[in-house]
Design a protein around this motif. Structure first.
Motif, PDB file in Angstrom:
ATOM      1  N   ALA A  29       0.829  -1.206   0.000  1.00 44.39           N
ATOM      2  CA  ALA A  29       0.000   0.000   0.000  1.00 44.39           C
ATOM      3  C   ALA A  29       0.864   1.256   0.000  1.00 44.39           C
ATOM      4  CB  ALA A  29      -0.932  -0.003   1.208  1.00 44.39           C
ATOM      5  N   ARG A  30       1.954   1.237   0.759  1.00 46.53           N
ATOM      6  CA  ARG A  30       2.835   2.407   0.803  1.00 46.53           C
ATOM      7  C   ARG A  30       3.503   2.644  -0.551  1.00 46.53           C
ATOM      8  NH1 ARG A  30       4.078   0.115   5.742  1.00 46.53           N
ATOM      9  NH2 ARG A  30       6.064  -0.685   4.978  1.00 46.53           N
ATOM     10  N   LYS A  31       3.681   1.572  -1.326  1.00 46.10           N
ATOM     11  CA  LYS A  31       4.281   1.702  -2.657  1.00 46.10           C
ATOM     12  C   LYS A  31       3.219   1.872  -3.748  1.00 46.10           C
ATOM     13  CE  LYS A  31       8.433   1.237  -1.082  1.00 46.10           C
ATOM     14  NZ  LYS A  31       9.421   2.347  -1.138  1.00 46.10           N
ATOM     15  N   ARG A  32       1.935   1.960  -3.339  1.00 43.19           N
ATOM     16  CA  ARG A  32       0.819   2.181  -4.264  1.00 43.19           C
ATOM     17  C   ARG A  32       0.772   1.120  -5.372  1.00 43.19           C
ATOM     18  NH1 ARG A  32      -1.712   6.837  -3.150  1.00 43.19           N
ATOM     19  NH2 ARG A  32      -0.605   8.371  -1.870  1.00 43.19           N
ATOM     20  N   MET A  33       0.863  -0.145  -4.976  1.00 48.17           N
ATOM     21  CA  MET A  33       0.808  -1.244  -5.944  1.00 48.17           C
ATOM     22  C   MET A  33      -0.633  -1.583  -6.294  1.00 48.17           C
ATOM     23  SD  MET A  33       3.750  -3.859  -4.538  1.00 48.17           S
ATOM     24  CE  MET A  33       5.424  -3.301  -4.230  1.00 48.17           C
ATOM     25  N   ASP A  34      -0.799  -2.371  -7.346  1.00 47.98           N
ATOM     26  CA  ASP A  34      -2.123  -2.849  -7.735  1.00 47.98           C
ATOM     27  C   ASP A  34      -2.435  -4.144  -6.969  1.00 47.98           C
ATOM     28  OD1 ASP A  34      -0.723  -4.909  -8.975  1.00 47.98           O
ATOM     29  OD2 ASP A  34      -0.987  -4.114 -10.983  1.00 47.98           O
ATOM     30  N   PRO A  35      -3.643  -4.722  -7.135  1.00 48.16           N
ATOM     31  CA  PRO A  35      -3.986  -5.926  -6.367  1.00 48.16           C
ATOM     32  C   PRO A  35      -3.009  -7.082  -6.566  1.00 48.16           C
ATOM     33  CG  PRO A  35      -5.961  -4.968  -7.321  1.00 48.16           C
ATOM     34  CD  PRO A  35      -4.815  -4.201  -7.875  1.00 48.16           C
ATOM     35  N   VAL A  36      -2.452  -7.238  -7.769  1.00 53.57           N
ATOM     36  CA  VAL A  36      -1.477  -8.304  -7.998  1.00 53.57           C
ATOM     37  C   VAL A  36      -0.229  -8.069  -7.139  1.00 53.57           C
ATOM     38  CG1 VAL A  36       0.023  -9.406  -9.697  1.00 53.57           C
ATOM     39  CG2 VAL A  36      -2.317  -8.777 -10.314  1.00 53.57           C
ATOM     40  N   GLY A  37       0.192  -6.816  -7.057  1.00 53.50           N
ATOM     41  CA  GLY A  37       1.326  -6.484  -6.206  1.00 53.50           C
ATOM     42  C   GLY A  37       1.045  -6.787  -4.745  1.00 53.50           C
ATOM     43  N   PHE A  38      -0.181  -6.483  -4.303  1.00 58.27           N
ATOM     44  CA  PHE A  38      -0.570  -6.795  -2.922  1.00 58.27           C
ATOM     45  C   PHE A  38      -0.462  -8.291  -2.666  1.00 58.27           C
ATOM     46  CE2 PHE A  38      -1.875  -2.532  -2.656  1.00 58.27           C
ATOM     47  CZ  PHE A  38      -2.310  -2.237  -1.362  1.00 58.27           C
ATOM     48  N   LEU A  39      -0.985  -9.104  -3.583  1.00 58.40           N
ATOM     49  CA  LEU A  39      -0.949 -10.553  -3.417  1.00 58.40           C
ATOM     50  C   LEU A  39       0.492 -11.070  -3.396  1.00 58.40           C
ATOM     51  CD1 LEU A  39      -3.867 -11.528  -5.808  1.00 58.40           C
ATOM     52  CD2 LEU A  39      -3.857 -11.807  -3.318  1.00 58.40           C
ATOM     53  N   LEU A  40       1.326 -10.538  -4.277  1.00 61.24           N
ATOM     54  CA  LEU A  40       2.708 -10.991  -4.353  1.00 61.24           C
ATOM     55  C   LEU A  40       3.475 -10.652  -3.083  1.00 61.24           C
ATOM     56  CD1 LEU A  40       5.183 -12.081  -5.878  1.00 61.24           C
ATOM     57  CD2 LEU A  40       5.490  -9.787  -6.837  1.00 61.24           C
ATOM     58  N   VAL A  41       3.413  -9.393  -2.660  1.00 59.79           N
ATOM     59  CA  VAL A  41       4.196  -8.971  -1.495  1.00 59.79           C
ATOM     60  C   VAL A  41       3.668  -9.638  -0.217  1.00 59.79           C
ATOM     61  CG1 VAL A  41       4.966  -6.995  -0.135  1.00 59.79           C
ATOM     62  CG2 VAL A  41       4.797  -6.798  -2.611  1.00 59.79           C
ATOM     63  N   ALA A  42       2.356  -9.757  -0.094  1.00 62.45           N
ATOM     64  CA  ALA A  42       1.795 -10.443   1.073  1.00 62.45           C
ATOM     65  C   ALA A  42       2.227 -11.907   1.083  1.00 62.45           C
ATOM     66  CB  ALA A  42       0.273 -10.345   1.061  1.00 62.45           C
ATOM     67  N   GLY A  43       2.232 -12.543  -0.100  1.00 60.64           N
ATOM     68  CA  GLY A  43       2.607 -13.952  -0.180  1.00 60.64           C
ATOM     69  C   GLY A  43       4.050 -14.198   0.200  1.00 60.64           C
ATOM     70  N   VAL A  44       4.975 -13.390  -0.323  1.00 64.59           N
ATOM     71  CA  VAL A  44       6.386 -13.621   0.006  1.00 64.59           C
ATOM     72  C   VAL A  44       6.666 -13.292   1.466  1.00 64.59           C
ATOM     73  CG1 VAL A  44       7.162 -13.231  -2.354  1.00 64.59           C
ATOM     74  CG2 VAL A  44       7.131 -11.316  -0.756  1.00 64.59           C
ATOM     75  N   THR A  45       5.927 -12.334   2.025  1.00 64.17           N
ATOM     76  CA  THR A  45       6.111 -12.023   3.437  1.00 64.17           C
ATOM     77  C   THR A  45       5.655 -13.185   4.317  1.00 64.17           C
ATOM     78  OG1 THR A  45       5.705  -9.673   2.955  1.00 64.17           O
ATOM     79  CG2 THR A  45       5.609 -10.342   5.253  1.00 64.17           C
ATOM     80  N   ALA A  46       4.533 -13.775   3.968  1.00 61.91           N
ATOM     81  CA  ALA A  46       3.975 -14.847   4.781  1.00 61.91           C
ATOM     82  C   ALA A  46       4.711 -16.170   4.612  1.00 61.91           C
ATOM     83  CB  ALA A  46       2.490 -15.025   4.456  1.00 61.91           C
ATOM     84  N   PHE A  47       5.177 -16.464   3.389  1.00 58.90           N
ATOM     85  CA  PHE A  47       5.688 -17.811   3.105  1.00 58.90           C
ATOM     86  C   PHE A  47       7.133 -17.865   2.625  1.00 58.90           C
ATOM     87  CE2 PHE A  47       1.061 -17.924   1.902  1.00 58.90           C
ATOM     88  CZ  PHE A  47       0.639 -18.556   3.056  1.00 58.90           C
ATOM     89  N   GLY A  48       7.749 -16.710   2.380  1.00 61.83           N
ATOM     90  CA  GLY A  48       9.090 -16.710   1.803  1.00 61.83           C
ATOM     91  C   GLY A  48      10.133 -17.418   2.643  1.00 61.83           C
ATOM     92  N   GLY A  49      10.132 -17.169   3.944  1.00 58.84           N
ATOM     93  CA  GLY A  49      11.128 -17.783   4.815  1.00 58.84           C
ATOM     94  C   GLY A  49      10.996 -19.294   4.862  1.00 58.84           C
ATOM     95  N   GLY A  50       9.773 -19.787   5.002  1.00 56.00           N
ATOM     96  CA  GLY A  50       9.550 -21.223   5.047  1.00 56.00           C
ATOM     97  C   GLY A  50       9.883 -21.902   3.733  1.00 56.00           C
ATOM     98  N   ALA A  51       9.584 -21.226   2.619  1.00 58.10           N
ATOM     99  CA  ALA A  51       9.894 -21.799   1.306  1.00 58.10           C
ATOM    100  C   ALA A  51      11.404 -21.932   1.116  1.00 58.10           C
ATOM    101  CB  ALA A  51       9.287 -20.937   0.204  1.00 58.10           C
ATOM    102  N   LEU A  52      12.162 -20.905   1.506  1.00 63.11           N
ATOM    103  CA  LEU A  52      13.617 -20.983   1.410  1.00 63.11           C
ATOM    104  C   LEU A  52      14.164 -22.111   2.282  1.00 63.11           C
ATOM    105  CD1 LEU A  52      14.734 -17.237   1.426  1.00 63.11           C
ATOM    106  CD2 LEU A  52      14.985 -18.881  -0.432  1.00 63.11           C
ATOM    107  N   ARG A  53      13.625 -22.234   3.490  1.00 63.85           N
ATOM    108  CA  ARG A  53      14.050 -23.325   4.390  1.00 63.85           C
ATOM    109  C   ARG A  53      13.846 -24.683   3.730  1.00 63.85           C
ATOM    110  NH1 ARG A  53       9.627 -23.894   8.228  1.00 63.85           N
ATOM    111  NH2 ARG A  53       8.847 -25.135   6.477  1.00 63.85           N
ATOM    112  N   ASP A  54      12.660 -24.906   3.187  1.00 62.36           N
ATOM    113  CA  ASP A  54      12.353 -26.211   2.592  1.00 62.36           C
ATOM    114  C   ASP A  54      13.237 -26.489   1.386  1.00 62.36           C
ATOM    115  OD1 ASP A  54      10.423 -26.612   4.524  1.00 62.36           O
ATOM    116  OD2 ASP A  54       8.792 -25.861   3.261  1.00 62.36           O
TER     117      ASP A  54
END
Length: 232
Positions: A29-54
């Motif tokens: 939101a601070r970067k004024r992204m579109d809905p796809v950007g929201f989904l992408l950034v939210a997804g990597v924030t929520a799952f990025g660390g676990g995905a790298l671990r696996d």
């Protein structure tokens, strides 16, 4: 039927996933992204660390087997797209929800690595990665200095919780005791930092010639919401 302890961990995992996805969406939101950007950034924030671990452990990526968590993150990302200003006013609540999720993910990440046969020090690093690297990826995508490279006691709290869990596990403690103790250590460490305003000391010497000024005092409201880092 799942035991009450496992149900409690599952509930905290949902809370943490929602908090991490919300933090990522607020950054979008601070970067004024579109809905796809929201989904992408939210997804990597929520799952990025676990995905790298696996991937580093040669395991199946956990979140790909949990469509319920993927849907949860997507729902919160799109919710923030419509009501971001209202959610930003609840940043204190998000920080505490994030602390609970961080504590759970740090310990479960370390447990996943331990079960895969990793050495204790590797398992601690995997716990820290699970709990915090999603936020690092988010900050890189959004063009900000990653929070865990600044003063916040976040990765330190994750490491303390993961280390406590592994120490008890190696001493033969029951899983319930080891996991609960690790989660409590991580959460209490993070809670004390939030409540007492604790932070690690920053470099105070002269900057290298030609180095850019990172402007650490700029946009403190944005930094407050960026304190939330991510999940499995």
């Amino acid at each position: 039927m799942a035991a009450p302890f496992d149900l409690a961990l599952e509930a905290l995992g949902w809370i943490g996933t929602a908090a991490f996805a919300t933090a990522g969406a607020l950054a979008a939101a601070r970067k004024r992204m579109d809905p796809v950007g929201f989904l992408l950034v939210a997804g990597v924030t929520a799952f990025g660390g676990g995905a790298l671990r696996d991937l580093m452990l040669g395991l199946p990526v956990a979140w790909l087997t949990r469509p319920d968590l993927a849907i949860l993150a997507a729902v919160f990302a799109l919710l923030v797209f419509f009501v971001a200003p209202r959610i930003e006013r609840r940043v204190a609540l998000l920080l505490w929800a994030d602390a609970a999720g961080m504590a759970v993910f740090a310990v479960l990440g370390a447990e996943t690595a331990s079960r895969a046969g990793a050495a204790a020090w590797v398992a601690v690093l995997m716990g820290v990665m699970t709990a915090s690297f999603g936020g690092l990826i988010r900050d890189v995508i959004c063009g900000e200095i990653p929070l865990i490279l600044r003063r916040e006691i976040y990765a330190t709290a994750a490491a303390a919780g993961a280390g406590a869990f592994l120490a008890l596990e190696r001493l033969g403690a029951a899983r319930t005791i080891a996991v609960a103790a690790g989660v409590l250590v991580a959460f209490i460490t993070r809670a004390a930092a939030l409540g007492g305003g604790w932070s690690l000391p920053a470099y105070g010497g002269q900057a290298a010639r030609g180095a850019a000024d990172p402007e650490p005092d700029a946009d403190r409201n944005a930094e407050a919401t960026n304190r939330i880092s991510p999940g499995p």
